[in-house]
Design an enzyme around this catalytic site. Structure first.
Site, PDB file in Angstrom:
ATOM      1  N   ARG A  54       0.852  -1.181   0.000  1.00 20.48           N
ATOM      2  CA  ARG A  54       0.000   0.000   0.000  1.00 20.48           C
ATOM      3  C   ARG A  54       0.886   1.228   0.000  1.00 20.48           C
ATOM      4  O   ARG A  54       1.870   1.292   0.739  1.00 20.48           O
ATOM      5  CB  ARG A  54      -0.935   0.037   1.215  1.00 20.48           C
ATOM      6  CG  ARG A  54      -1.987   1.141   1.102  1.00 20.48           C
ATOM      7  CD  ARG A  54      -2.985   1.134   2.257  1.00 20.48           C
ATOM      8  NE  ARG A  54      -3.827  -0.058   2.252  1.00 20.48           N
ATOM      9  CZ  ARG A  54      -4.904  -0.192   3.032  1.00 20.48           C
ATOM     10  NH1 ARG A  54      -5.270   0.778   3.851  1.00 20.48           N
ATOM     11  NH2 ARG A  54      -5.623  -1.296   2.990  1.00 20.48           N
ATOM     12  N   SER A 152      -8.505   0.885   0.386  1.00 16.06           N
ATOM     13  CA  SER A 152      -9.572   0.983   1.382  1.00 16.06           C
ATOM     14  C   SER A 152      -9.977   2.433   1.613  1.00 16.06           C
ATOM     15  O   SER A 152     -10.526   3.075   0.735  1.00 16.06           O
ATOM     16  CB  SER A 152      -9.137   0.305   2.685  1.00 16.06           C
ATOM     17  OG  SER A 152     -10.208   0.162   3.572  1.00 16.06           O
ATOM     18  N   ASP A 313     -14.183   0.856  -0.100  1.00 14.11           N
ATOM     19  CA  ASP A 313     -14.184  -0.541  -0.554  1.00 14.11           C
ATOM     20  C   ASP A 313     -15.172  -1.381   0.243  1.00 14.11           C
ATOM     21  O   ASP A 313     -15.227  -2.605   0.081  1.00 14.11           O
ATOM     22  CB  ASP A 313     -12.785  -1.146  -0.499  1.00 14.11           C
ATOM     23  CG  ASP A 313     -12.267  -1.319   0.921  1.00 14.11           C
ATOM     24  OD1 ASP A 313     -12.608  -0.493   1.784  1.00 14.11           O
ATOM     25  OD2 ASP A 313     -11.520  -2.282   1.175  1.00 14.11           O
ATOM     26  N   ARG A 316     -15.610  -1.595   5.832  1.00 13.37           N
ATOM     27  CA  ARG A 316     -15.866  -0.997   7.146  1.00 13.37           C
ATOM     28  C   ARG A 316     -17.301  -0.482   7.215  1.00 13.37           C
ATOM     29  O   ARG A 316     -17.916  -0.182   6.198  1.00 13.37           O
ATOM     30  CB  ARG A 316     -14.894   0.151   7.420  1.00 13.37           C
ATOM     31  CG  ARG A 316     -13.458  -0.291   7.562  1.00 13.37           C
ATOM     32  CD  ARG A 316     -12.570   0.865   7.973  1.00 13.37           C
ATOM     33  NE  ARG A 316     -11.201   0.428   8.176  1.00 13.37           N
ATOM     34  CZ  ARG A 316     -10.310   1.088   8.907  1.00 13.37           C
ATOM     35  NH1 ARG A 316     -10.647   2.214   9.512  1.00 13.37           N
ATOM     36  NH2 ARG A 316      -9.081   0.643   9.042  1.00 13.37           N
ATOM     37  N   GLU A 413     -12.839  -5.353  15.339  1.00 13.85           N
ATOM     38  CA  GLU A 413     -11.811  -4.475  15.879  1.00 13.85           C
ATOM     39  C   GLU A 413     -12.355  -3.057  15.955  1.00 13.85           C
ATOM     40  O   GLU A 413     -13.294  -2.694  15.244  1.00 13.85           O
ATOM     41  CB  GLU A 413     -10.530  -4.524  15.055  1.00 13.85           C
ATOM     42  CG  GLU A 413     -10.641  -4.073  13.620  1.00 13.85           C
ATOM     43  CD  GLU A 413      -9.308  -4.213  12.885  1.00 13.85           C
ATOM     44  OE1 GLU A 413      -8.318  -4.576  13.529  1.00 13.85           O
ATOM     45  OE2 GLU A 413      -9.281  -3.946  11.679  1.00 13.85           O
ATOM     46  N   LYS A 427     -13.223  -8.441   7.439  1.00 11.83           N
ATOM     47  CA  LYS A 427     -14.275  -7.504   7.813  1.00 11.83           C
ATOM     48  C   LYS A 427     -15.162  -7.218   6.606  1.00 11.83           C
ATOM     49  O   LYS A 427     -14.689  -7.186   5.473  1.00 11.83           O
ATOM     50  CB  LYS A 427     -13.689  -6.221   8.396  1.00 11.83           C
ATOM     51  CG  LYS A 427     -12.697  -5.475   7.532  1.00 11.83           C
ATOM     52  CD  LYS A 427     -12.148  -4.277   8.311  1.00 11.83           C
ATOM     53  CE  LYS A 427     -11.080  -3.527   7.531  1.00 11.83           C
ATOM     54  NZ  LYS A 427      -9.804  -4.263   7.466  1.00 11.83           N
TER      55      LYS A 427
END
Length: 605
Positions: A54, A152, A313, A316, A413, A427
């Site tokens: 990344r 993300s 994305d 979350r 988390e 996730k």
């Protein structure tokens, strides 16, 4: 003038790179004689780690670009050829997905091209997908692994390369180091690595796994029992939704329709993928009010009291509700959503298994997240375990538990990441949205309470858990190292840590340092959890029960802190515990991080 070392890297770049845009970037730096900038991007390279790759999109070996992706794909495919047989490579294959960021599709196509030429079957989505679709598809088709091209929630200039293994969880050591070393063996581009012209013509090894999308919708909605689908159909709650300029809405729309949730009122300006993220400089709902401002404005105009959000994305999930009495908006912390969804996962399991017990069931959280699930489990009978930060660890732990015959109900988390069940070993912001909205409709229809009222009932029954978590931006890696080295050499000697704050008012009982392996709570003083010298992470446990972890982010220039005070069931002094926690956190930030001395920039809100 360029040094000999730098000139060699410049020559290598022009020999290998086939992208006109990034070649021009390097050429412009040469013309302006910006040797420092050239050194920054060419003399080091992005290291392949447990988060894959990344970084900022630009020219250079230390940036995300076509050449670096070519090298990554060549290394990854070569490593997988060492592990898997030719039969498996052809029959099982690998999955590639991409989101709406600049270059995401191109990076996925380049990678697919390299894998096809290396003799792998490739499942390449022909449309933008949410990140959870890649691990779901790996599991569905029993693939060897996969890659999601996404950064993300990072700013618009970033992109990433997120790698999953055959168990459909993100890679963990030692795969990351083996892949990194194999990439270094495959730096020179192979013939035709950049050439994707005939990619979609090769039908023998190239497949669009579009059927996986309908299978995903079916699997996620199957976790909502018919009783609650009926409640959804009769519910009168409305939700404003923002996709944060990402890919989430088409998937959320299908799933909500399948479980009879009323259509969301979406923020039009943010509903379609836009790689420039024009309305949010940090497209991360974890940022709080600044990221949800347009959704709040829309909800106020429409008279709606609930907001849900995904990051670009869609892995979350965020939640906000409006208090009807004060008209103030509450933006839920990840730990609060985790408490609600953890209780709901347990409740649904009991609904589906009225004669069963919870002794074979597990819930998981990262070590920096709330221990509320542990408190619930102690009373209700399910098991709780914690892992290092990141869903790669939680997903692999869930996989290990399942292989040992255990049922994993929920994992989370605090950074608003939630894994409801095990349909996706990562996730998943869309499945979390589906369950949370269904829960809200149930609470309103059956118990006559709101989500916030339910949260307070959870705290009253299992113990109040107050969390204070935030972060500071730090753009200078040497400063980050200085801050943490000061804490672990506090008296001037190695491995000596602070013993108290506020001149002795609050004393430290234990210290756990997962950078160098210290854990003073253990009899031998050594940490049990995995240690990583490449990241910074220290946890302080105080005598009064407060636990705070200071750590660096693996994907952003941040120093994060996570503090929690855990009360016993029935302990009602919520205000006193909250005030003590806030007082201690303020002191820890000032004494340990020293924001003014180190020029740290606070979170925006």
């Amino acid at each position: 003038m360029a040094s000999a070392e730098l000139q060699a890297k410049i020559d290598q770049w022009f020999k290998w790179d086939k992208c006109e845009k990034t070649r021009a970037e390097i050429q412009n730096l040469i013309k302006s004689e910006n040797w420092k900038a050239l050194g920054d991007v060419l003399l080091t390279r992005l290291e392949f780690g447990t988060a894959g790759l990344r970084g900022r999109m630009a020219a250079g070996f230390n940036r995300m670009n076509e050449l670096v992706v070519v090298q990554a794909a060549q290394g990854l495919s070569s490593y997988m050829k060492k592990i898997f047989s030719e039969k498996d490579r052809i029959n099982r294959g690998v999955v590639f997905g991409y989101d709406g960021r600049h270059n995401s599709k191109r990076f996925a196509e380049i990678s697919s091209n390299i894998f096809v030429r290396a003799g792998f079957r490739v499942y390449l989505f022909r449309q933008m997908v949410l990140t959870p679709m890649v691990p779901f598809t790996i599991n569905l088709f029993k693939c060897l692994g996969g890659v999601m091209v996404t950064a993300s929630h990072n700013p618009k200039d970033d992109n990433g390369y997120k790698v999953y293994w055959e168990n459909s969880a993100q890679i963990v050591p030692p795969h990351d180091k083996h892949i990194h070393n194999t990439i270094l063996e495959c730096l020179e581009p192979w013939p035709n690595s950049f050439d994707t012209k005939g990619l979609y013509i090769c039908t023998c090894l190239m497949t669009d796994p579009k059927d996986a999308i309908s299978a995903y919708v079916q699997r996620i909605t199957a976790d909502v029992p018919q009783k609650f689908v009926d409640l959804n159909s009769r519910g009168d709650l409305r939700f404003v939704y923002t996709a944060m300029h990402g890919v989430g809405y088409p998937f959320l729309e299908k799933i909500f329709a399948a479980v009879k949730i009323k259509p969301v009122i979406f923020v039009k300006e943010q509903n379609e993928p836009d790689p420039d993220f024009p309305t949010v400089p940090f497209p991360n709902p974890e940022e709080g009010r600044s990221a949800l401002d347009m959704a709040i404005q829309l909800a106020d105009r429409e008279g709606v009291t609930h907001i849900i959000a995904n990051d670009p994305d869609a892995d979350r999930f965020a939640l906000a509700t409006k208090n009807p009495e004060t008209a103030l908006w509450k933006i839920y912390k990840g730990n609060e959503i985790g408490a609600l969804l953890g209780w709901w996962a347990m409740f649904l399991y009991k609904e589906k298994n009225p004669n069963g017990d919870l002794r074979n069931c597990w819930m998981i959280a990262s070590t920096v997240s709330s221990k509320i699930l542990r408190a619930i489990g102690r009373k209700e009978g399910f098991n709780f375990t914690e892992t290092l930060t990141g869903f790669k660890w939680m997903a692999n732990e869930a996989d290990r538990l399942m292989k040992n015959g255990k049922t994993v109900l929920f994992s989370f988390e605090e950074s608003i990441g939630f894994m409801f069940g095990t349909n996706v070993l990562d996730k998943d912001g869309v499945s979390a949205a589906c369950q949370l909205v269904t829960m809200a409709n149930y609470l309103r229809a059956v118990e006559g309470i709101s989500l916030d009222e339910k949260l307070n009932r959870i705290y009253n029954e299992y113990g109040f858990h107050y969390n204070n978590a935030s972060y500071y931006f730090c753009y200078e890696p040497p400063v980050i190292i200085k801050i943490f080295e000061r804490l672990r050499n506090f008296t001037g000697d190695q491995k000596t840590y602070p013993s108290s704050i506020l001149e002795g008012k609050y004393k430290i009982k234990y210290v756990r340092d997962l950078t160098n392996g210290v854990d003073t709570e253990q009899p031998d003083g050594n940490a049990i959890l995995p240690v990583s010298a490449s990241s910074q992470m220290i946890t302080f446990t105080f005598e009064n029960g407060l636990v705070i972890t200071l750590r660096t982010s693996g994907t952003e220039p941040k120093i994060k802190y996570y503090a929690e005070m855990c009360a016993q069931p029935g302990q009602s002094d919520f205000e006193g515990l909250t005030n003590t926690t806030n007082e201690m956190v303020s002191a820890i930030v000032e004494e340990f991080l020293q924001p003014n001395v180190n020029n740290l920039k606070p979170k925006t809100d």
